[in-house]
Design an enzyme around this catalytic site. Structure first.
Site, short mmCIF file in Angstrom:
data_model
loop_
_atom_site.label_atom_id
_atom_site.label_comp_id
_atom_site.label_asym_id
_atom_site.label_seq_id
_atom_site.Cartn_x
_atom_site.Cartn_y
_atom_site.Cartn_z
N GLU A 97 0.86 -1.12 -0.17
CA GLU A 97 -0.01 0.13 0.02
C GLU A 97 1.02 1.31 0.04
O GLU A 97 1.52 1.37 0.90
CB GLU A 97 -0.86 -0.12 1.10
CG GLU A 97 -2.26 0.70 0.98
CD GLU A 97 -2.22 2.16 1.23
OE1 GLU A 97 -1.39 3.15 0.27
OE2 GLU A 97 -2.16 2.71 2.42
N GLU A 114 3.45 12.18 -4.27
CA GLU A 114 2.60 12.39 -2.86
C GLU A 114 3.70 13.46 -2.04
O GLU A 114 4.78 13.14 -1.80
CB GLU A 114 3.03 11.04 -2.37
CG GLU A 114 2.04 11.04 -1.09
CD GLU A 114 1.81 9.35 -0.79
OE1 GLU A 114 2.90 8.84 -0.69
OE2 GLU A 114 0.74 9.02 -0.43
P1 NAP Z 1 9.12 4.80 4.21
O1 NAP Z 1 10.60 4.95 4.23
O2 NAP Z 1 8.40 4.03 3.06
O3 NAP Z 1 8.61 3.78 5.62
C1 NAP Z 1 7.67 2.94 5.73
C2 NAP Z 1 7.99 1.82 6.72
O4 NAP Z 1 9.21 1.26 5.87
C3 NAP Z 1 8.74 2.29 7.91
O5 NAP Z 1 8.15 1.40 8.98
C4 NAP Z 1 10.17 2.14 7.66
O6 NAP Z 1 10.87 2.17 8.95
C5 NAP Z 1 10.14 1.25 6.69
N1 NAP Z 1 11.37 0.94 6.03
C6 NAP Z 1 12.15 2.28 5.49
N2 NAP Z 1 13.25 1.84 4.88
C7 NAP Z 1 12.94 0.18 4.89
C8 NAP Z 1 13.94 -0.68 4.18
N3 NAP Z 1 14.99 -0.27 3.50
N4 NAP Z 1 13.33 -1.89 4.33
C9 NAP Z 1 12.31 -2.07 5.01
N5 NAP Z 1 11.69 -1.38 5.53
C10 NAP Z 1 11.92 0.02 5.52
O7 NAP Z 1 8.38 6.11 4.24
P2 NAP Z 1 8.79 7.51 5.15
O8 NAP Z 1 10.42 7.80 4.76
O9 NAP Z 1 8.63 7.27 6.53
O10 NAP Z 1 8.21 8.70 4.41
C11 NAP Z 1 8.48 8.88 3.16
C12 NAP Z 1 7.49 9.14 2.23
O11 NAP Z 1 6.60 7.77 2.02
C13 NAP Z 1 6.22 10.29 2.53
O12 NAP Z 1 6.54 11.58 2.41
C14 NAP Z 1 4.95 9.41 2.02
O13 NAP Z 1 5.00 10.09 0.49
C15 NAP Z 1 5.13 8.01 1.73
N6 NAP Z 1 4.41 7.28 3.02
C16 NAP Z 1 3.32 6.98 2.49
C17 NAP Z 1 2.49 6.27 3.52
C18 NAP Z 1 1.29 5.41 3.13
O14 NAP Z 1 0.40 5.40 3.94
N7 NAP Z 1 1.11 5.31 2.00
C19 NAP Z 1 2.87 6.22 4.84
C20 NAP Z 1 4.12 6.57 5.03
C21 NAP Z 1 4.93 7.32 4.13
P3 NAP Z 1 11.39 3.55 9.59
O15 NAP Z 1 10.27 4.37 9.49
O16 NAP Z 1 11.72 2.86 10.99
O17 NAP Z 1 12.53 3.87 8.56
#
Ligand code: NAP
Ligand code: MG
Length: 477
Positions: free
Chosen positions: A246, A379
């Site tokens: 998602e 986004e």
């Molecule tokens: P993200 O990096 O995709 O984080 C989502 C989850 O994935 C977190 O639990 C994160 O852990 C984990 N994660 C990060 N790098 C990973 C890796 N290499 N392998 C496995 N898991 C990993 O999202 P974000 O940096 O928090 O946010 C960046 C952008 O993502 C936002 O600006 C937004 O556009 C998008 N986002 C979308 C949603 C949604 O509901 N669709 C939700 C959040 C973010 P950590 O947080 O501990 O790094």
């Protein structure tokens, strides 16, 4: 000091390393979580495997449902503590933090009721044969949860997975662990066997990646960015592990000239300011039929100028963004838009009481946004609404489908035939007609077209993703 929760025990990372927990309203650290590594994850996967093959896995579906229901009741009973944790950890205004607890309890209530209603089929086949299908749990499911709605996303994925008979290993975002640790403790208190729900905190690129690669994880549910979703899917593909993704959206709200604008206006505003725009299903583009473009923009501008942003506990229209890098991300988008000459119509107000060290962003309304500009394509994950005019139905469909995403769409028109034509032509996993979001919609299947991801969570549909199907053909003559 918050701790991992593995096999119904609170424990630190084996290395003893920790990470700071920040309050986004003040930008200050107030707690720590473990910085877990592969060994900690191994312990969680082992505990989950043991639960899946013995205690939890041996319960009848009705017994699983009863425990899920107990958890739902206990979440509500512990609601004050849970919303306060979530508010401080994620910067959620009180109303949003409370709503997230209600949704969490509701997910467990819904999936409690579904556990003993998930069944296979019998299939007419050759003479002398009987064929039946069984829905079996995957075994151990991994859940990588983002920071924007930790409790809700935990509820929808872990609730469904447990109902289907799996045991769960959860990697919350490093920015939002506290409420989920507490929910796992509450589950143990109401009688969940050790290993059914395990929480392993740490960094995404460390223990999150370990989870995606772990041979003991049989299915992964991921919510987050398209970039990390791709990485997870690639890692999981190495061992053919199924993944539900998602990955967010750039969802359009499409407003025709015959719409009830009084009804639409609060939905158009709320869909982009809720949770400070940090919502995967945020209505971040408003497509407006040209004949009402100016008057509707004027009404939106007035509404935006009234919006107030401040510390979560003030319970204003918006709280802070989750962290400084997210704030910087929004600033970068807005400065690109300014360089491109995109007109800003209106902004809300960050209140004087908001500390400088918090991560605040005023909600911003932009107009005449070129469809191919990155602020209309990507986004932002902040309170930025892009307005674009359209000429007619065909034009509206073209614009609505003109991004790589396809998560949600809102359609505002009184014309019943047009409602259905538009719903068919818009590429989105959920289409809302004369509403948006439908009160949270725990019961409603949710997921993406195109780069918004694949697989469905929420509703009964999620149970199919958290199970695998076995076909049994019996030749009895
Ligand atoms: P993200 O990096 O995709 O984080 C989502 C989850 O994935 C977190 O639990 C994160 O852990 C984990 N994660 C990060 N790098 C990973 C890796 N290499 N392998 C496995 N898991 C990993 O999202 P974000 O940096 O928090 O946010 C960046 C952008 O993502 C936002 O600006 C937004 O556009 C998008 N986002 C979308 C949603 C949604 O509901 N669709 C939700 C959040 C973010 P950590 O947080 O501990 O790094
Ligand atoms: Mg935090």
């Amino acid at each position: 000091m918050a701790l991992n929760f593995i096999a119904n025990q609170s424990c630190n990372a084996a290395s003893g390393q920790t990470l700071a927990v920040l309050d986004p309203s003040y930008g200050e650290a107030f707690d720590t979580i473990p910085r877990s590594a592969a060994t900690d994850l191994d312990a969680a996967v082992q505990a989950a495997r043991s639960a899946a093959t013995s205690t939890w896995g041996k319960l009848t579906a009705a017994e699983r449902g009863r425990l899920l229901h107990k958890l739902s009741v206990a979440i509500t009973a512990n609601g004050e503590e849970l919303w306060a944790l979530e508010q401080r950890d994620c910067g959620k205004p009180t109303a949003q933090a409370k709503a997230d607890v209600v949704a969490l309890a509701r997910y467990f209530e819904f999936y409690a009721g579904s556990a003993d209603k998930l069944h296979g089929q019998t299939i007419p086949y050759l003479d002398g044969y009987s064929v039946l299908t069984w829905r079996e749990p995957h075994g151990v499911t991994g859940h990588v949860i983002p920071w924007n709605y930790p409790m809700q996303i935990f509820g929808r994925s872990v609730g469904a997975s447990l109902a289907a008979g799996n045991a769960c290993v959860v990697k919350p975002s490093e920015d939002a662990c506290l409420s989920l640790i507490r929910v796992a403790q509450i589950a143990a208190e109401v009688g969940f066997p050790a290993g059914a729900i395990n929480i392993v905190c740490g960094l995404g690129h460390e223990v999150g990646a370990d989870l995606a690669k772990h041979p003991g994880i049989d299915h992964i549910s991921f919510t987050g960015s398209p970039h990390v979703g791709t990485l997870i899917a690639q890692m999981a593909a190495e061992r053919h592990c199924p993944v539900t993704l998602e990955l967010g959206g750039k969802s359009p709200q499409i407003v025709f000239a015959d719409a009830d604008l009084d009804a639409a206006l609060p939905f158009l505003v709320n869909a982009i300011i809720q949770n400070s725009g940090q919502t995967c299903s945020a209505g971040s583009r408003v497509l407006i039929e040209r004949s009402i473009y100016e008057p509707l923009l004027a009404r939106l501008a007035t509404a935006f100028e009234r919006l107030r942003v401040g510390p979560a506990a003030m319970n204003l229209d918006l709280g802070p963004l989750i962290r400084q890098t997210q704030q910087q991300r929004v600033w970068d988008f807005l400065s690109d838009a300014q360089v491109a000459g995109i007109p800003m119509v209106a902004q809300g107000v960050v209140v004087d009481d908001a500390p400088e060290s918090g991560f605040y962003q005023a909600p911003t309304l932009l107009r005449d946004v070129p469809v191919n500009h990155r602020i209309a394509q990507e986004e932002v994950f902040g309170p930025v609404l892009c307005a674009l005019p359209f000429a007619d139905e065909d034009d509206a469909v073209t614009l609505a489908n003109a991004t790589k995403f396809g998560l949600v769409a809102g359609i505002w028109t009184r014309d019943g035939a047009r409602q259905l034509r538009m719903a068919k032509r818009v590429q989105a996993g959920q289409v809302f007609i004369n509403n948006y979001g439908a009160g949270g919609g725990v019961e409603l299947p949710f997921g993406g077209y195109k780069s918004s991801g694949h697989g469905r969570e929420k509703g009964f549909e999620a149970l199919y993703g958290f199970t695998t199907l076995k076909t049994v053909a019996i030749r009895h003559g």
